[in-house]
Design a protein around this motif. Sequence first.
Motif, mmCIF file in Angstrom:
data_model
loop_
_atom_site.group_PDB
_atom_site.id
_atom_site.type_symbol
_atom_site.label_atom_id
_atom_site.label_comp_id
_atom_site.label_asym_id
_atom_site.label_seq_id
_atom_site.Cartn_x
_atom_site.Cartn_y
_atom_site.Cartn_z
ATOM 1 N N PRO A 43 6.508 -2.630 -12.675
ATOM 2 C CA PRO A 43 5.868 -2.091 -11.890
ATOM 3 C C PRO A 43 5.150 -2.778 -10.343
ATOM 4 N N SER A 44 5.246 -2.261 -9.678
ATOM 5 C CA SER A 44 4.040 -2.799 -8.089
ATOM 6 C C SER A 44 3.477 -2.046 -7.566
ATOM 7 N N PHE A 45 1.976 -2.528 -7.260
ATOM 8 C CA PHE A 45 1.033 -2.065 -6.302
ATOM 9 C C PHE A 45 1.154 -1.911 -5.161
ATOM 10 N N GLY A 46 0.240 -1.283 -4.412
ATOM 11 C CA GLY A 46 -0.568 -1.395 -3.107
ATOM 12 C C GLY A 46 -2.104 -1.112 -2.647
ATOM 13 N N PHE A 47 -2.780 -1.296 -1.653
ATOM 14 C CA PHE A 47 -4.042 -0.960 -1.569
ATOM 15 C C PHE A 47 -3.293 0.220 0.013
ATOM 16 N N GLY A 48 -4.101 1.493 0.464
ATOM 17 C CA GLY A 48 -3.990 2.232 1.553
ATOM 18 C C GLY A 48 -4.927 3.403 1.414
ATOM 19 N N GLY A 82 -1.647 9.788 1.051
ATOM 20 C CA GLY A 82 -1.533 8.867 1.139
ATOM 21 C C GLY A 82 -0.755 7.857 2.163
ATOM 22 N N ILE A 83 -0.709 6.298 2.893
ATOM 23 C CA ILE A 83 0.079 5.505 3.163
ATOM 24 C C ILE A 83 -0.611 4.163 2.999
ATOM 25 N N GLY A 84 0.209 3.028 2.472
ATOM 26 C CA GLY A 84 0.007 1.639 2.937
ATOM 27 C C GLY A 84 0.213 0.661 2.534
ATOM 28 N N GLY A 85 -0.079 -0.340 2.199
ATOM 29 C CA GLY A 85 1.049 -1.999 1.729
ATOM 30 C C GLY A 85 1.158 -2.054 0.329
ATOM 31 N N ALA A 86 2.521 -2.048 0.084
ATOM 32 C CA ALA A 86 3.488 -2.367 -1.384
ATOM 33 C C ALA A 86 3.289 -3.986 -0.896
ATOM 34 N N PHE A 87 3.087 -4.108 -2.873
ATOM 35 C CA PHE A 87 2.811 -5.745 -3.013
ATOM 36 C C PHE A 87 3.808 -5.936 -4.132
ATOM 37 N N ASP A 88 4.403 -7.055 -4.215
ATOM 38 C CA ASP A 88 5.425 -7.350 -5.424
ATOM 39 C C ASP A 88 6.050 -5.966 -5.694
ATOM 40 N N THR A 89 7.208 -5.696 -4.317
ATOM 41 C CA THR A 89 7.985 -5.114 -4.778
ATOM 42 C C THR A 89 9.514 -6.366 -4.487
ATOM 43 N N GLU A 90 10.546 -5.871 -5.950
ATOM 44 C CA GLU A 90 10.907 -6.363 -5.390
ATOM 45 C C GLU A 90 12.465 -6.651 -3.550
ATOM 46 N N GLU A 91 12.704 -7.822 -3.857
ATOM 47 C CA GLU A 91 13.827 -8.383 -2.747
ATOM 48 C C GLU A 91 15.425 -7.937 -2.428
ATOM 49 N N GLU A 92 15.150 -7.719 -1.665
ATOM 50 C CA GLU A 92 16.539 -7.196 -1.480
ATOM 51 C C GLU A 92 17.769 -8.157 -0.981
#
Length: 120
Positions: A24-29, A101-111
């Motif tokens: 999983p990843s998470f975000g704030f927005g 909603g829109i916001g910043g995402a964190f802990d996403t897998e890097e390409e």
Amino acid sequence: MKTYMKSVVLVTALAGPTFTQADPSFGFGVTFVFGGDVAAGIRVFSDDEPESAVLAIGADYKFGSGAIRPTVGAAYLDEDFYVDFSLGYDLGIGALDYGIGIGGAFDTEEESSGSPAPPI
């Protein structure tokens, strides 16, 4: 209220296996709730794969009504941001509502660039 609980149980049963199979990843927005309210919140996404559609669960604080809003929904997740459509339950008035909603995402897998790392 019974309909709401049935919906939560159904979404949890359907999303549960998805959340356990992926990182999983998470975000704030910020969420714009239909009906004229604005909310700030946190989301947990079912996967950390950028440029994909994912399931999202979370919670918002609605500024206009001062209520907490637990949410479920779908989101488009990119490397550093997300856009979501959520179904929420306003605990202050006890009613369902919808939001975008829109916001910043964190802990996403890097390409990956496709090339191997240079030798040291």
